[in-house]
Design a protein around this motif. Sequence first.
Motif, PDB file in Angstrom:
ATOM      1  N   CYS A 319     102.573  29.067  42.902  1.00 15.95           N
ATOM      2  CA  CYS A 319     101.905  28.550  42.040  1.00 15.95           C
ATOM      3  C   CYS A 319     101.774  28.835  40.702  1.00 15.95           C
ATOM      4  CB  CYS A 319     100.310  29.139  42.556  1.00 15.95           C
ATOM      5  SG  CYS A 319      98.747  28.197  41.997  1.00 15.95           S
ATOM      6  N   GLY A 320     102.361  27.773  39.943  1.00 20.97           N
ATOM      7  CA  GLY A 320     102.496  27.715  38.710  1.00 20.97           C
ATOM      8  C   GLY A 320     100.811  27.796  37.785  1.00 20.97           C
ATOM      9  N   ALA A 321      99.598  28.339  38.355  1.00 24.40           N
ATOM     10  CA  ALA A 321      98.306  27.510  37.797  1.00 24.40           C
ATOM     11  C   ALA A 321      98.600  26.546  37.031  1.00 24.40           C
ATOM     12  CB  ALA A 321      98.098  28.853  37.110  1.00 24.40           C
ATOM     13  N   GLU A 322      97.682  26.401  35.196  1.00 24.88           N
ATOM     14  CA  GLU A 322      98.187  25.979  34.627  1.00 24.88           C
ATOM     15  C   GLU A 322      98.450  25.933  33.693  1.00 24.88           C
ATOM     16  OE1 GLU A 322      93.551  24.088  34.307  1.00 24.88           O
ATOM     17  OE2 GLU A 322      94.506  22.770  32.679  1.00 24.88           O
ATOM     18  N   ASN A 323      99.732  26.400  33.531  1.00 23.87           N
ATOM     19  CA  ASN A 323     100.964  27.195  32.302  1.00 23.87           C
ATOM     20  C   ASN A 323     102.148  25.887  32.940  1.00 23.87           C
ATOM     21  OD1 ASN A 323      99.657  29.557  31.389  1.00 23.87           O
ATOM     22  ND2 ASN A 323     100.407  30.165  33.049  1.00 23.87           N
ATOM     23  N   VAL A 324     101.690  25.796  33.934  1.00 24.48           N
ATOM     24  CA  VAL A 324     102.786  24.840  33.606  1.00 24.48           C
ATOM     25  C   VAL A 324     101.941  22.988  34.157  1.00 24.48           C
ATOM     26  CG1 VAL A 324     104.989  25.361  33.691  1.00 24.48           C
ATOM     27  CG2 VAL A 324     104.050  25.444  35.849  1.00 24.48           C
ATOM     28  N   SER A 325     101.844  22.128  34.007  1.00 27.78           N
ATOM     29  CA  SER A 325     101.756  20.940  34.857  1.00 27.78           C
ATOM     30  C   SER A 325     102.375  19.652  34.121  1.00 27.78           C
ATOM     31  CB  SER A 325      99.856  20.355  34.449  1.00 27.78           C
ATOM     32  OG  SER A 325      99.781  20.715  33.229  1.00 27.78           O
ATOM     33  N   HIS A 326     102.014  18.559  34.540  1.00 27.70           N
ATOM     34  CA  HIS A 326     103.115  17.668  34.280  1.00 27.70           C
ATOM     35  C   HIS A 326     102.094  16.182  33.504  1.00 27.70           C
ATOM     36  CE1 HIS A 326     105.923  16.986  38.026  1.00 27.70           C
ATOM     37  NE2 HIS A 326     104.930  17.658  38.904  1.00 27.70           N
ATOM     38  N   VAL A 327     102.519  17.196  32.327  1.00 27.14           N
ATOM     39  CA  VAL A 327     102.095  16.948  30.753  1.00 27.14           C
ATOM     40  C   VAL A 327     102.280  17.817  29.461  1.00 27.14           C
ATOM     41  CG1 VAL A 327      99.544  15.751  31.488  1.00 27.14           C
ATOM     42  CG2 VAL A 327      99.622  17.265  30.918  1.00 27.14           C
ATOM     43  N   LEU A 328     102.301  17.887  28.699  1.00 30.70           N
ATOM     44  CA  LEU A 328     102.404  18.239  27.693  1.00 30.70           C
ATOM     45  C   LEU A 328     100.885  18.793  27.735  1.00 30.70           C
ATOM     46  CD1 LEU A 328     103.714  20.351  24.964  1.00 30.70           C
ATOM     47  CD2 LEU A 328     103.547  17.563  23.648  1.00 30.70           C
ATOM     48  N   HIS A 329     100.545  19.881  27.564  1.00 30.16           N
ATOM     49  CA  HIS A 329      99.204  20.687  27.499  1.00 30.16           C
ATOM     50  C   HIS A 329      99.075  20.749  26.531  1.00 30.16           C
ATOM     51  CE1 HIS A 329      95.164  22.428  29.217  1.00 30.16           C
ATOM     52  NE2 HIS A 329      96.052  22.409  30.507  1.00 30.16           N
ATOM     53  N   ASN A 330      97.486  21.504  25.592  1.00 34.38           N
ATOM     54  CA  ASN A 330      97.206  21.548  24.261  1.00 34.38           C
ATOM     55  C   ASN A 330      96.996  22.980  23.676  1.00 34.38           C
ATOM     56  OD1 ASN A 330      95.721  18.860  23.552  1.00 34.38           O
ATOM     57  ND2 ASN A 330      94.841  19.552  24.978  1.00 34.38           N
ATOM     58  N   VAL A 331      98.260  22.895  22.582  1.00 35.26           N
ATOM     59  CA  VAL A 331      97.783  23.617  22.380  1.00 35.26           C
ATOM     60  C   VAL A 331      96.603  24.243  21.275  1.00 35.26           C
ATOM     61  CG1 VAL A 331      98.948  26.021  20.464  1.00 35.26           C
ATOM     62  CG2 VAL A 331     100.592  24.117  21.748  1.00 35.26           C
ATOM     63  N   LEU A 332      96.065  23.350  21.409  1.00 35.41           N
ATOM     64  CA  LEU A 332      94.772  23.540  20.345  1.00 35.41           C
ATOM     65  C   LEU A 332      94.070  22.519  21.411  1.00 35.41           C
ATOM     66  CD1 LEU A 332      92.350  24.797  18.730  1.00 35.41           C
ATOM     67  CD2 LEU A 332      93.620  23.769  17.261  1.00 35.41           C
ATOM     68  N   THR A 333      92.893  22.342  22.093  1.00 37.03           N
ATOM     69  CA  THR A 333      92.760  21.771  22.501  1.00 37.03           C
ATOM     70  C   THR A 333      91.679  20.739  21.616  1.00 37.03           C
ATOM     71  OG1 THR A 333      90.631  20.768  24.377  1.00 37.03           O
ATOM     72  CG2 THR A 333      90.285  22.874  23.642  1.00 37.03           C
ATOM     73  N   LEU A 334      91.412  19.388  21.825  1.00 31.43           N
ATOM     74  CA  LEU A 334      90.693  18.755  20.417  1.00 31.43           C
ATOM     75  C   LEU A 334      89.098  19.030  20.477  1.00 31.43           C
ATOM     76  CD1 LEU A 334      92.678  15.936  20.732  1.00 31.43           C
ATOM     77  CD2 LEU A 334      93.434  17.473  19.243  1.00 31.43           C
ATOM     78  N   ARG A 335      88.593  18.967  21.845  1.00 27.85           N
ATOM     79  CA  ARG A 335      87.117  19.411  21.609  1.00 27.85           C
ATOM     80  C   ARG A 335      86.872  21.000  20.674  1.00 27.85           C
ATOM     81  NH1 ARG A 335      86.523  24.531  24.227  1.00 27.85           N
ATOM     82  NH2 ARG A 335      88.345  24.606  26.132  1.00 27.85           N
ATOM     83  N   GLY A 336      87.297  21.533  20.358  1.00 24.69           N
ATOM     84  CA  GLY A 336      87.749  22.580  19.294  1.00 24.69           C
ATOM     85  C   GLY A 336      87.917  23.954  19.947  1.00 24.69           C
ATOM     86  N   ALA A 337      88.269  24.636  20.187  1.00 22.97           N
ATOM     87  CA  ALA A 337      88.541  26.609  21.136  1.00 22.97           C
ATOM     88  C   ALA A 337      90.119  27.256  20.055  1.00 22.97           C
ATOM     89  CB  ALA A 337      89.273  25.578  22.502  1.00 22.97           C
ATOM     90  N   LYS A 338      89.317  28.102  20.136  1.00 20.80           N
ATOM     91  CA  LYS A 338      89.962  29.071  19.394  1.00 20.80           C
ATOM     92  C   LYS A 338      92.295  28.653  19.974  1.00 20.80           C
ATOM     93  CE  LYS A 338      87.718  32.635  19.656  1.00 20.80           C
ATOM     94  NZ  LYS A 338      86.886  34.003  20.108  1.00 20.80           N
ATOM     95  N   VAL A 339      92.537  28.776  18.661  1.00 21.42           N
ATOM     96  CA  VAL A 339      94.149  27.732  19.462  1.00 21.42           C
ATOM     97  C   VAL A 339      94.983  28.592  19.879  1.00 21.42           C
ATOM     98  CG1 VAL A 339      95.054  29.375  17.045  1.00 21.42           C
ATOM     99  CG2 VAL A 339      96.019  27.322  17.811  1.00 21.42           C
ATOM    100  N   ARG A 340      95.983  28.553  20.937  1.00 23.99           N
ATOM    101  CA  ARG A 340      96.637  29.125  22.104  1.00 23.99           C
ATOM    102  C   ARG A 340      98.086  29.179  21.331  1.00 23.99           C
ATOM    103  NH1 ARG A 340      94.342  24.298  25.753  1.00 23.99           N
ATOM    104  NH2 ARG A 340      92.296  25.698  25.982  1.00 23.99           N
ATOM    105  N   ASP A 341      98.466  30.577  21.744  1.00 24.91           N
ATOM    106  CA  ASP A 341      99.839  30.701  21.441  1.00 24.91           C
ATOM    107  C   ASP A 341     100.873  30.438  21.841  1.00 24.91           C
ATOM    108  OD1 ASP A 341     102.315  32.456  20.541  1.00 24.91           O
ATOM    109  OD2 ASP A 341     101.454  34.130  20.647  1.00 24.91           O
ATOM    110  N   ALA A 342     101.205  28.885  21.766  1.00 22.69           N
ATOM    111  CA  ALA A 342     102.594  28.587  22.035  1.00 22.69           C
ATOM    112  C   ALA A 342     103.647  28.656  22.557  1.00 22.69           C
ATOM    113  CB  ALA A 342     102.742  28.018  20.787  1.00 22.69           C
ATOM    114  N   LEU A 343     104.162  30.145  21.556  1.00 19.27           N
ATOM    115  CA  LEU A 343     105.476  30.683  21.525  1.00 19.27           C
ATOM    116  C   LEU A 343     105.072  32.126  22.989  1.00 19.27           C
ATOM    117  CD1 LEU A 343     108.168  31.947  20.899  1.00 19.27           C
ATOM    118  CD2 LEU A 343     106.948  33.315  19.561  1.00 19.27           C
TER     119      LEU A 343
END
Length: 672
Positions: A319-343
């Motif tokens: 189960c890949g949770a939401e770390n993997v999906s069939h999209v390029l996910h958001n490193v920073l979601t456009l609604r605004g959030a703290k930036v995520r760590d892509a590395l």
Amino acid sequence: MTAPTPALRLLLSLAAVFALACEEGPKPIDPSASPAGSAGRDEVGRAAPSAFTIAANRAVAASLPFDDTTDFENARRGFIGAREEAKIVRPDGGVVWDLDQYGFQDDAEEAPDSVNPSLWRQARLNRIHGLFEVVPGIYQVRGYDLANMTLIEGERGWIVIDTMSTIETARAALDLVAEHLGERPISAIVYTHSHIDHFGGVKGVLSDEDLERGVAVIAPSGFLEEAVSENVLAGVAMTRRATYMFGFLTERSPRGHVDSGLGKSSTPGTFSMVAPSETITETGTEITIDGVRMVFQNTPGAEAPAEMMIYLPDLEALCGAENVSHVLHNVLTLRGAKVRDALLWSNYIQETIDLFGDRAKVIFASHHWPTWGRENVVAYLELQRDIYKFIHDQTLRLANQGLTSAEIAERIELPESLHANFATRGYYGTVSHNSKAVYQHYFGWFDGNPANLHPLPPREQALRYVDAMGGADAVIAKGKAAYDEGEYRWAATLLNHVVFAEPGNASAAALLADTYDQLGYQAESGPWRDFYLTGAQELRRGVEPLPVSRTGTVDVIRAMPTHMFFDALAVRLIPEEAEDLVLNFVFTDIDETHVVEIENAVLHHRQGEPDPDARATIRLTREVWNGIVAQTASLPDLLTGGEISVEGSPLALVGFFGMLGPEEPAFEIVRP
Ligand SMILES: [Zn+2]
């Protein structure tokens, strides 16, 4: 996640404890006031796709391997049955989910001219709904919520991985399971992460009896804190921006909202919360639930602050949770959030490959459809790993050559292997805004150019730009020329200056709206499309308030530690109104006292002994407080009814609330 968090909704409720001040927006404009004319508009006034838009979308169609239908086969594989009834409704009759509203996507394999064909493909994939067998013993319900529900067959009952967003959608999912697979008890709940589309429906899965007998609820460490606290402080603005990101208020049509990339859309249903009974802290932890072995990989701080992946050794399934999906996910979601760590995100996926890559025969996740076959699983994971690392590494390579955020976003180009792979396409995140997010993670907002250190704010700039360019009519003419040449990004900049200089200029607003329509039609990302199309809508019609369902926040409010509410009040203090003041809030049922002190126009609070010098001591129960926040009770009624007692100066309490400003849940975005 994705959908508005409980905390966002909570803040809206909290805001409404006090009077909301909503200014009236501008009057609707006639879309045909646009210099682009009135020909070809649809019933809500959206522009017809231009020749440039049609050409751009056809170029996309030619650049991607649309003849590869593996995803469609996988999205339909193991189909067992679907809901007969299109609508899922709340107890008050409100529609939470409506399959019919996307019916226009069913028969049109070829994208309309007004939709990027790659997004159209994703929209049609996300439209496939029903109950599916992943492998014997693992089932998924997909397409009735933004997220999936996964059910693992235990010896006695179901282990449910993720419970969707709302009670209504989760209940509907479970009904579908019962209809086709029979009634079985719930053995355990597993939340993969702290975003609401993965736990909000839990009370649609667990009955009161289940709750009484204490069904195990397993979550990654930090889950509860993150689930209730995410975005508390910035919730109002994030909710407002989320209306753009998910196109909550835009029509579902070939010229409107078609998909969110991650799924169809979020759901205005009833949220619930059941706190975890067990948390997973360490990668490698193995537990057996109802005869099913589970091995956990803890992945905090990437896609979500609290998240874990799960390997099922006996079923050879991951189960890949939401770390993997069939999209390029958001490193920073456009609604605004703290930036995520892509590395970090990429490193976790490498760890997944190292831990389970030689064993997993199938990978399923919290969104989208599974991938079968050991080699396919590893190839899929490698591409997911590499999309984040590529963007991370190349952003820094170019930054170290002196390029700045916008320049990097323009320059960065995927290698063919990542470009042509649908599961790494920018249906949700994009390479452009994710590279800006990586830049932000390392460098922040400032690009180092002193011209950008302290520029004028948007309206002040707009007034001077428009003046410098010869006045509004001259700028609109240049905007129209750019529009006529298909230079929509430049047209948007020019016309945005006019709208910010002259918010009542109908001609500029109408042409800017047309420009946003074209940019939306060309966008591959669901959120980009929805941002543009919502912006166009608000230019034409003004800001329309988001209907807020007040149901279902109580669980989340109960789970929030008391100090968090005072943090939320602190960010509403108006400095000009602030006067030094000390108040004691005594919560009699939980035996907690919080001393609130205003000093230097800052609201401080601490838990501890009451301050003897306080101007007033307010006594109430936490349950009463919860009711105020959930708006099931009003403050004046509680005061007169004696459920809140004030010792000392009642005026001090009134004065305290008077220092707190109202929030503006429907503020302007596309106008100043
Ligand atoms: Zn999600």
